[in-house]
Each structure stands twice: as C-alpha cells, then as structure tokens.
Write an enzyme that holds these catalytic residues in place. Structure first.
Site, PDB file in Angstrom:
ATOM      1  N   GLY A 126       6.311  -2.933   5.396  1.00  0.00           N
ATOM      2  CA  GLY A 126       7.068  -2.232   6.429  1.00  0.00           C
ATOM      3  C   GLY A 126       8.164  -1.321   5.897  1.00  0.00           C
ATOM      4  O   GLY A 126       9.076  -0.957   6.626  1.00  0.00           O
ATOM      5  N   LEU A 129       5.888   2.420   2.789  1.00  0.00           N
ATOM      6  CA  LEU A 129       5.106   2.705   1.581  1.00  0.00           C
ATOM      7  C   LEU A 129       3.640   2.321   1.778  1.00  0.00           C
ATOM      8  O   LEU A 129       2.868   2.274   0.840  1.00  0.00           O
ATOM      9  CB  LEU A 129       5.693   1.961   0.373  1.00  0.00           C
ATOM     10  CG  LEU A 129       7.164   2.239   0.077  1.00  0.00           C
ATOM     11  CD1 LEU A 129       7.580   1.552  -1.217  1.00  0.00           C
ATOM     12  CD2 LEU A 129       7.440   3.733  -0.025  1.00  0.00           C
ATOM     13  N   SER A 130       3.306   2.054   3.036  1.00  0.00           N
ATOM     14  CA  SER A 130       1.907   1.819   3.409  1.00  0.00           C
ATOM     15  C   SER A 130       1.274   0.592   2.759  1.00  0.00           C
ATOM     16  O   SER A 130       0.196   0.652   2.173  1.00  0.00           O
ATOM     17  CB  SER A 130       1.069   3.055   3.090  1.00  0.00           C
ATOM     18  OG  SER A 130       0.488   3.513   4.271  1.00  0.00           O
ATOM     19  N   SER A 131       1.961  -0.533   2.913  1.00  0.00           N
ATOM     20  CA  SER A 131       1.383  -1.789   2.427  1.00  0.00           C
ATOM     21  C   SER A 131       0.086  -2.087   3.165  1.00  0.00           C
ATOM     22  O   SER A 131      -0.827  -2.707   2.612  1.00  0.00           O
ATOM     23  CB  SER A 131       2.372  -2.935   2.607  1.00  0.00           C
ATOM     24  OG  SER A 131       2.638  -3.177   3.979  1.00  0.00           O
ATOM     25  N   GLU A 164      -7.705   1.611  11.165  1.00  0.00           N
ATOM     26  CA  GLU A 164      -6.293   1.591  11.598  1.00  0.00           C
ATOM     27  C   GLU A 164      -6.156   2.040  13.053  1.00  0.00           C
ATOM     28  O   GLU A 164      -5.446   1.434  13.841  1.00  0.00           O
ATOM     29  CB  GLU A 164      -5.424   2.508  10.717  1.00  0.00           C
ATOM     30  CG  GLU A 164      -4.937   1.879   9.437  1.00  0.00           C
ATOM     31  CD  GLU A 164      -3.411   1.581   9.405  1.00  0.00           C
ATOM     32  OE1 GLU A 164      -2.626   2.165  10.168  1.00  0.00           O
ATOM     33  OE2 GLU A 164      -3.027   0.733   8.572  1.00  0.00           O
ATOM     34  N   ASP A 176      -2.233   8.362   4.085  1.00  0.00           N
ATOM     35  CA  ASP A 176      -1.957   7.165   3.291  1.00  0.00           C
ATOM     36  C   ASP A 176      -3.172   6.701   2.501  1.00  0.00           C
ATOM     37  O   ASP A 176      -3.093   6.418   1.301  1.00  0.00           O
ATOM     38  CB  ASP A 176      -1.478   6.029   4.200  1.00  0.00           C
ATOM     39  CG  ASP A 176      -0.230   6.415   4.977  1.00  0.00           C
ATOM     40  OD1 ASP A 176       0.326   7.491   4.701  1.00  0.00           O
ATOM     41  OD2 ASP A 176       0.189   5.641   5.859  1.00  0.00           O
ATOM     42  N   TYR A 228       6.873   7.806  17.873  1.00  0.00           N
ATOM     43  CA  TYR A 228       5.765   8.426  17.135  1.00  0.00           C
ATOM     44  C   TYR A 228       4.810   9.097  18.126  1.00  0.00           C
ATOM     45  O   TYR A 228       4.419  10.256  17.944  1.00  0.00           O
ATOM     46  CB  TYR A 228       5.052   7.341  16.328  1.00  0.00           C
ATOM     47  CG  TYR A 228       3.977   7.836  15.392  1.00  0.00           C
ATOM     48  CD1 TYR A 228       4.287   8.279  14.117  1.00  0.00           C
ATOM     49  CD2 TYR A 228       2.639   7.832  15.779  1.00  0.00           C
ATOM     50  CE1 TYR A 228       3.304   8.705  13.240  1.00  0.00           C
ATOM     51  CE2 TYR A 228       1.645   8.252  14.912  1.00  0.00           C
ATOM     52  CZ  TYR A 228       1.976   8.683  13.645  1.00  0.00           C
ATOM     53  OH  TYR A 228       0.992   9.102  12.790  1.00  0.00           O
TER      54      TYR A 228
HETATM   55  P1  ADP Z   1       3.634  -0.336   6.069  1.00  0.00           P
HETATM   56  O1  ADP Z   1       2.170  -0.067   6.002  1.00  0.00           O
HETATM   57  O2  ADP Z   1       4.451   0.906   6.125  1.00  0.00           O
HETATM   58  O3  ADP Z   1       4.104  -1.231   4.984  1.00  0.00           O
HETATM   59  P2  ADP Z   1       2.821  -1.623   8.478  1.00  0.00           P
HETATM   60  O4  ADP Z   1       3.580  -2.131   9.644  1.00  0.00           O
HETATM   61  O5  ADP Z   1       1.738  -0.637   8.702  1.00  0.00           O
HETATM   62  O6  ADP Z   1       3.891  -1.092   7.428  1.00  0.00           O
HETATM   63  O7  ADP Z   1       2.148  -2.832   7.719  1.00  0.00           O
HETATM   64  C1  ADP Z   1       2.913  -3.963   7.364  1.00  0.00           C
HETATM   65  C2  ADP Z   1       2.099  -5.189   7.663  1.00  0.00           C
HETATM   66  O8  ADP Z   1       1.130  -5.365   6.626  1.00  0.00           O
HETATM   67  C3  ADP Z   1       2.881  -6.454   7.667  1.00  0.00           C
HETATM   68  O9  ADP Z   1       3.416  -6.719   8.931  1.00  0.00           O
HETATM   69  C4  ADP Z   1       1.836  -7.492   7.301  1.00  0.00           C
HETATM   70  O10 ADP Z   1       1.086  -7.860   8.448  1.00  0.00           O
HETATM   71  C5  ADP Z   1       0.891  -6.745   6.416  1.00  0.00           C
HETATM   72  N1  ADP Z   1       1.036  -7.042   4.984  1.00  0.00           N
HETATM   73  C6  ADP Z   1       1.380  -6.165   4.013  1.00  0.00           C
HETATM   74  N2  ADP Z   1       1.364  -6.760   2.796  1.00  0.00           N
HETATM   75  C7  ADP Z   1       1.012  -8.049   2.996  1.00  0.00           C
HETATM   76  C8  ADP Z   1       0.816  -9.202   2.147  1.00  0.00           C
HETATM   77  N3  ADP Z   1       1.000  -9.141   0.816  1.00  0.00           N
HETATM   78  N4  ADP Z   1       0.457 -10.372   2.728  1.00  0.00           N
HETATM   79  C9  ADP Z   1       0.277 -10.447   4.061  1.00  0.00           C
HETATM   80  N5  ADP Z   1       0.439  -9.432   4.890  1.00  0.00           N
HETATM   81  C10 ADP Z   1       0.799  -8.232   4.393  1.00  0.00           C
HETATM   82 MG    MG Z   2       1.067   0.919   7.570  1.00  0.00          MG
END
Ligand code: ADP
Ligand code: MG
Length: 386
Positions: A126, A129-131, A164, A176, A228
């Site tokens: 969050g 950085l697009s986790s 997505e 991303d 957004y």
């Molecule tokens: P961003 O992509 O910018 O980081 P998002 O809201 O799109 O933000 O995604 C974040 C979500 O991704 C978190 O709420 C979680 O559900 C999930 N997430 C990311 N990394 C992990 C991880 N290592 N383990 C579990 N969930 C993860």
């Molecule tokens: Mg994201």
C-alpha cells in the site's frame, strides 16, 4: 535483494508447508514511476521502472482444482480456494491476486490446474509501489510457464489488467504490470499506453552520483476511492468535449483553446494530463541527451501539476517533496496514484543523509506518522529464479 540463500529458504519452507518441493520459484518486482502520472488510462506515456524489491512465489501444480496459498507476511493463515467456477469478486485479501490471474488465463481458454503457492515479498504494502502487481506478475509468470500457455509480455500485461480490473475490482491501467514484467536492470520503461510499445531508456542514477529515495508517507491510498474514479471521469469528459478518443491526442498547443471550452475543474484535470504527457517525452529526451542529473526540474513540475491541477497530493506528500528539495534533492515528486503513498526524491549521494534526517524531522514536527525512507534502483523484470 534476492540471493540464492533466500530462494533455497523459500523452497525449503514450501516443502515443509506442502510436503513436496515446488515446481519452481518465480519473482516479479514492484515499481516506481519516475514520471507520467494518471497518463496511462488516457492512452498516454509513462516512464516507470522495476525496483529491487520483489514478490517471490514458490509454486507447485496439483492434480485437482484446489488452490492453497500461504504468505510469509505475518497475520495471514493458509487460504484455500477452488479454481472451478471461479468468478470475479471471489476470494478476499491477497488471495484475489493469484486467483485473479488464474481466472484471467482461464478466460483466455487456458486450463489452469490447482496449485500450492508460498509467497514472500519485500515490496511494501500500500505504499504506491504496486505490491499487488508484484504478486500478480510473479504468479502469472509461473502459471504461463507451467500451463504451457506461453503468452508474450503484451498478453500477460492485458491478462493482469483484466485480473485487477474485473476480478479484484481495482480500476488500474497497464503501467504497473508493464514495469514489473518488462523492466530491465539500469533502465526505465518508456511505455506508450495506447499500443504497449516499449523502449528501455538507460536510467543509471548511481553513475551520476545520485540516489533515488522513496519516502513512504504511510498515508494509505485506495484506488477504490472516489477520488480516482472522479479524476478518470473528468479526463473522459475533457476528451469528449475536445473531440478526441483520449487526452493523449491533445497537445500542449491546444490548452488555450481548451480553456474556452471546459469548465474550470475539467480544464485543470486536462491540463495536468496534457502537460504530464509532454513531461514524459521531455524526460526521455533529457535522459538520453544529458543524463539523470538534468531531469530534476521535470520531476518538480510534475509534482506541482499533481498538487495544483490534478489535486491528488496530500499534506504529507507535499511536506516530503518540499523538505527534500530544501535539503538538496535535485528533483522530487509524489509517485503513484496519489492521495497518499510515496514520494521520490532524486538526491546527490553526499546529501542523502541530510535529506533523510530533514524529512524525518519535518514529519515529527508536523505531527505526522514517521515515514519510511529507502533507496531503489532500476532492476530486472519478472523472471524464474529456480
Ligand atoms: P499497492 O499495490 O500500491 O501496494 P494495493 O492496495 O493495490 O497497494 O495492494 C496492497 C495489498 O496487497 C495488501 O492489502 C495485501 O492484500 C496485498 N499484499 C501485498 N503484499 C503482500 C504480502 N507479502 N502478503 C500478503 N498480502 C500482500
Ligand atoms: Mg496495487
């Protein structure tokens, strides 16, 4: 950093958890957008790069349609799901990302077997950085190979977007996953969001004695947020009134004419997108001709445009940017969707500590949550590790 040691550790942990070795380990990075914000869904240009922080998945296909998933990230237990009858909206939390890409492959006629999956990621959640895309891109790379689907990067980008947009319900563009899938070490990904044309542009800050600092403000952003959606709606309205397919088709020379046709708010939104597109092109040019040390003013102008015209910054992002600039960064801007998340600050190596200290101090004085500050470098896109 991914080392052989932690790939082995992940495989070992997979074996302990699921009772057999994984078929392989795949990784995909998060991304930082150097410049080009909210231009992607306007079919314009962006310049992100894959970062040296990645999601890694150990994965083994099963003989049935069951999916079992575990993340090393604390607080989550084992998640189970069934790939049969998978529908948008099913699953919750992070399980939606692996399930979403499996569903998107199914939608493309691919028979996706069930699988066991162990996730480990050092992309901050969050932070803008697009986790989420790091997870999706790692999983889709694995499934693309293991199912023999063998889609190219452009198809994987679209499948991930569908995951997505439709499955998870986040209205994101293609930036991303393009950075995560198509990035390369020492390069930024110059992407034309209209036709997915990519050029890798050398971006070697280190060679110019610069570091790129990420300042995670810890203010949570949410794409589901009305902010957004309303920005996207303004862009669509602006394009319609100006008689173009997308704002990408409006050049800076038309802004004066636009000011007579658009209401004040729509004009501001349009002005951001149109000038930002132009700044991406200029940045690519300046990087090629003069190198990273000369792009500072473009980063600064991008931030001002997002703050004043697109109105997607927040006090924490503005403070991070202003403080970094006042303490020696040569260019700084918020990055990502906005309303929180991270800022980036291109900073001479010798001033890194001063900028870090000043930002931490200014946040404390303002009563904001302490930021997380770290450096990133352009790294490889998605790949198989073992
Ligand atoms: P961003 O992509 O910018 O980081 P998002 O809201 O799109 O933000 O995604 C974040 C979500 O991704 C978190 O709420 C979680 O559900 C999930 N997430 C990311 N990394 C992990 C991880 N290592 N383990 C579990 N969930 C993860
Ligand atoms: Mg994201």
């Amino acid at each position: 950093m991914t080392t052989t040691a932690n790939v082995t550790a992940l495989s070992d942990r997979f074996r302990e958890t699921f009772g057999a070795a994984p078929d392989g380990v795949w990784q995909a990075p998060g991304r930082v957008n150097l410049i080009g914000e909210h231009t992607d869904y306007n079919e314009g240009f962006v310049l992100p790069f894959a970062i040296d922080r990645t999601a890694r998945v150990a994965l083994r296909v099963r003989n049935d349609s069951t999916v079992r998933m575990l993340s090393t990230f604390g607080g989550h237990g084992m998640v189970e799901a069934d790939l049969e009858g998978l529908e948008p909206g099913s699953g919750d939390g992070w399980s939606r990302y692996p399930l979403g890409v499996a569903w998107a492959l199914q939608e493309r006629g691919i028979t996706v077997p069930g699988f066991d999956l162990l996730l480990d990621s050092d992309v901050p959640l969050g932070a803008g950085l697009s986790s989420s895309h790091a997870i999706e891109c790692a999983v889709i790379s694995a499934l693309n190979e293991l199912t023999g689907a063998d889609f190219g990067a452009e198809d994987l980008v679209l499948a991930t977007q569908q995951a997505e947009n439709i499955f998870v319900g986040a209205p994101t563009g293609i930036m991303d996953q393009s950075a995560s899938l198509r990035g390369a070490k020492g390069h930024a990904v110059f992407l034309d969001c209209r036709d997915q044309h990519v050029e890798l542009v050398p971006f070697d800050a280190e060679a110019s004695d610069l570091v790129l600092l990420v300042i995670d403000t810890k203010v949570s952003h949410s794409h589901a947020d009305g902010g957004y959606a309303s920005r996207r709606a303004s862009c669509e309205l602006g394009a319609e009134i100006l008689g173009v397919k997308a704002l990408r088709d409006v050049g800076v020379e038309r802004l004066e004419e636009a000011s007579g046709l658009l209401d004040e708010t729509t004009l501001k939104r349009v002005r951001h997108v149109v000038t930002e597109n132009d700044r991406v092109l200029q940045t690519v040019e300046v990087l090629g001709a003069q190198g990273p040390a000369s792009i500072g003013p473009l980063l600064d102008a991008s931030h001002v445009s997002m703050r004043d015209d697109f109105e997607i910054s927040c006090p924490e992002l503005d403070l991070a940017v202003d403080t970094a600039k006042a303490n020696g960064s040569i260019g700084a801007r918020m990055t990502g969707g906005g309303f929180g998340g991270s800022a980036i600050a291109l900073t001479p190596v010798g001033l890194e500590q001063q900028v870090r200290d000043a930002v931490v101090r200014s946040f404390a004085e303002a009563g904001f949550t302490a930021p997380d500050i770290f450096t990133v470098t352009p790294a490889a896109g998605a790949l198989r590790l073992s």
